[in-house]
Design an enzyme around this catalytic site. Structure first.
Site, PDB file in Angstrom:
ATOM      1  N   GLY A  30       0.812  -1.208   0.000  1.00  0.00           N
ATOM      2  CA  GLY A  30       0.000   0.000   0.000  1.00  0.00           C
ATOM      3  C   GLY A  30       0.845   1.258   0.000  1.00  0.00           C
ATOM      4  O   GLY A  30       0.533   2.241  -0.696  1.00  0.00           O
ATOM      5  N   CYS A  31       1.940   1.243   0.757  1.00  0.00           N
ATOM      6  CA  CYS A  31       2.836   2.400   0.775  1.00  0.00           C
ATOM      7  C   CYS A  31       3.520   2.581  -0.574  1.00  0.00           C
ATOM      8  O   CYS A  31       3.713   3.718  -1.030  1.00  0.00           O
ATOM      9  CB  CYS A  31       3.874   2.243   1.885  1.00  0.00           C
ATOM     10  SG  CYS A  31       3.227   2.515   3.539  1.00  0.00           S
ATOM     11  N   ARG A  32       3.885   1.485  -1.218  1.00  0.00           N
ATOM     12  CA  ARG A  32       4.478   1.600  -2.556  1.00  0.00           C
ATOM     13  C   ARG A  32       3.527   2.352  -3.483  1.00  0.00           C
ATOM     14  O   ARG A  32       3.938   3.265  -4.216  1.00  0.00           O
ATOM     15  CB  ARG A  32       4.778   0.202  -3.114  1.00  0.00           C
ATOM     16  CG  ARG A  32       5.331   0.225  -4.535  1.00  0.00           C
ATOM     17  CD  ARG A  32       5.423  -1.177  -5.113  1.00  0.00           C
ATOM     18  NE  ARG A  32       5.771  -1.147  -6.525  1.00  0.00           N
ATOM     19  CZ  ARG A  32       5.664  -2.188  -7.351  1.00  0.00           C
ATOM     20  NH1 ARG A  32       5.207  -3.360  -6.881  1.00  0.00           N
ATOM     21  NH2 ARG A  32       5.986  -2.077  -8.628  1.00  0.00           N
ATOM     22  N   PHE A  74       3.442   6.125  -2.592  1.00  0.00           N
ATOM     23  CA  PHE A  74       4.561   6.909  -3.118  1.00  0.00           C
ATOM     24  C   PHE A  74       4.426   7.114  -4.624  1.00  0.00           C
ATOM     25  O   PHE A  74       4.731   8.185  -5.140  1.00  0.00           O
ATOM     26  CB  PHE A  74       5.894   6.241  -2.773  1.00  0.00           C
ATOM     27  CG  PHE A  74       6.327   6.474  -1.361  1.00  0.00           C
ATOM     28  CD1 PHE A  74       6.857   7.697  -0.972  1.00  0.00           C
ATOM     29  CD2 PHE A  74       6.188   5.482  -0.404  1.00  0.00           C
ATOM     30  CE1 PHE A  74       7.250   7.925   0.338  1.00  0.00           C
ATOM     31  CE2 PHE A  74       6.577   5.696   0.913  1.00  0.00           C
ATOM     32  CZ  PHE A  74       7.103   6.925   1.284  1.00  0.00           C
TER      33      PHE A  74
END
Length: 438
Positions: free
Chosen positions: A402-404, A407
């Site tokens: 999810g963080c990928r 970003f």
């Protein structure tokens, strides 16, 4: 054409019951972008999608209906009540990307009546979340004290970083570095990019043999050992006992005891001062935005005149939105974490009389880093599950994937800010132009 919300209100008035798939539609704005199936045999969404979600039981529907959004979906997924199809649990990035524009909404009062009638009122009673979930912020006050007190910060760090050093070795790789790498180009390996990150920080701080460095929030000591190998005397501080023990053992193995030290300590308890440089790599996210003045004031107090500091942290793309992380991140990953734009960070630094020398945004580098961490998790999935359990391993896969995506979509960024503590004469003590290899 009536919306599903309007139809569900009509159904409520008529006493109509909804299928699980129809209830799921009620909780969404717009169409379901992937296949969706449920334990009652109902389905909805894009039937030709290569990705799918399956709600396997009533508990999963309870999680989603009582907390529509990322928290409810995460609860059902981590508990094993919501299954994903077409992706590995160690890297659910493809399905998250396919679901990227899917937004939840709170149903109208009439729709809630329909949902309750369809599921049964008992099915909407609050139930315990998965054991990986920490308490909501308001309950942490009673047990752990005010936000960003030393006690509560220690508990937040323990929740995330003291999972298992062995687990982190599987995910992070040999560098044991849990912060954004810096890639010269996309052909570099994760280890090369992490080494490059430490090299960049070292050079930006203009460190030389014999200098003294304070590395706050030092993790497993990667920056500490990198600098010590180059003749710099370093003190590192981490609130994670497991990190400190791992770092101390590695320092001893590499024969760096005369130059390197990692303490299990709150950075605020470091007594030494007069450092030539201070590095903070991935700590500011845990500080709390309202505490920035005291945080950067601490850094200022530890530097000699003319000393440099580097702040490396995740940021927002602007300075206007909420600083609070989403419910999933706050409950499962970084309790009490807060983010704001680089403008706020730079302002707080300048307000203390420190001079900002340089800043840069490394947003795409973190997406690349997270992709590599997920690849490691997939490659070592069985060992990771054996080490920490399937639920915890799924938390990390969901969080990193999810963080990928975050970003890549500019929901979050990563900034390095280089600053200097000026002396009485406001003298510029570094070269006129950047002295490091970008």
């Amino acid at each position: 054409m009536t919306t599903f919300r309007e139809r569900s209100d009509v159904f409520a008035e008529l006493g109509t019951k909804l299928s699980i798939a129809e209830i799921f539609e009620t909780l969404l704005e717009g169409e379901v972008p992937i296949r969706f199936t449920a334990y009652d045999g109902s389905s909805t969404g894009a039937t030709d999608s290569e990705f799918g979600l399956e709600i396997k039981n009533a508990r999963g529907m309870n999680y989603i209906a009582t907390a529509p959004g990322d928290l409810g979906m995460a609860r059902a997924y981590i508990a094993g009540d919501l299954a994903s199809e077409g992706v590995h649990p160690g890297d659910p990035y493809p399905i998250l990307k396919a679901m990227g524009d899917m937004k939840f909404r709170r149903p109208s009062p009439l729709a809630l009546v329909t949902i309750a009638r369809s599921l049964g009122w008992d099915a909407l009673k609050p139930i315990a979340p998965p054991p990986q979930e920490t308490l909501p912020r308001w309950r942490r006050i009673a047990l752990e004290g005010l936000r960003h007190s030393k006690t509560r910060d220690a508990e937040a760090i323990h929740h995330h970083y003291d999972v298992s050093n062995t687990f982190y070795e599987y995910v992070l790789g040999p560098s044991m570095t849990y912060t954004c790498a810096v890639y010269q180009d996309e052909s570099q390996t994760l280890e090369q990019a992490q080494e490059n990150k430490y090299r960049l920080v070292f050079e930006k701080l203009n460190l030389k043999p014999g200098d003294r460095l304070l590395d706050i929030g030092c993790g497993w000591g990667g920056m500490v050992r990198y600098a010590a190998k180059r003749g710099v005397k370093v003190i590192g501080a981490t609130l994670s006992r497991e990190q400190a023990e791992w770092a101390q053992a590695r320092i001893a193995e590499e024969g760096l005891q005369d130059l390197a030290e990692v303490r299990h300590s709150d950075y605020r308890d470091i007594q030494e001062s007069g450092f030539d440089a201070v590095s903070s790599i991935g700590l500011t996210e845990h500080i709390g935005v309202q505490n920035y003045p005291s945080y950067f004031g601490f850094i200022q107090s530890k530097l000699r005149d003319g000393g440099l500091f580097l702040n490396h942290c995740i940021t927002r793309p602007d300075n206007t939105r909420t600083t609070k992380a989403g419910d999933f991140i706050d409950r499962y990953v970084f309790p009490d974490g807060e983010l704001i734009g680089s403008g706020r960070i730079i302002s707080e630094i300048q307000n203390l009389g420190l001079e900002v020398v340089h800043e840069e945004n490394l947003r795409p580098h973190y997406a690349l880093t997270l992709h590599e961490w997920c690849k490691n998790l997939v490659a070592n999935w069985d060992a990771c599950v054996e080490e920490v359990g399937e639920g915890t391993a799924k938390v990390w896969g969901l969080y990193m994937a999810g963080c990928r995506l975050g970003f890549q979509r500019n929901v979050v960024q990563l900034h390095q800010v280089l600053g200097m503590k000026l002396g009485e004469n406001e003298e510029w003590t570094v070269p006129l132009r950047p002295w490091w290899n970008a």
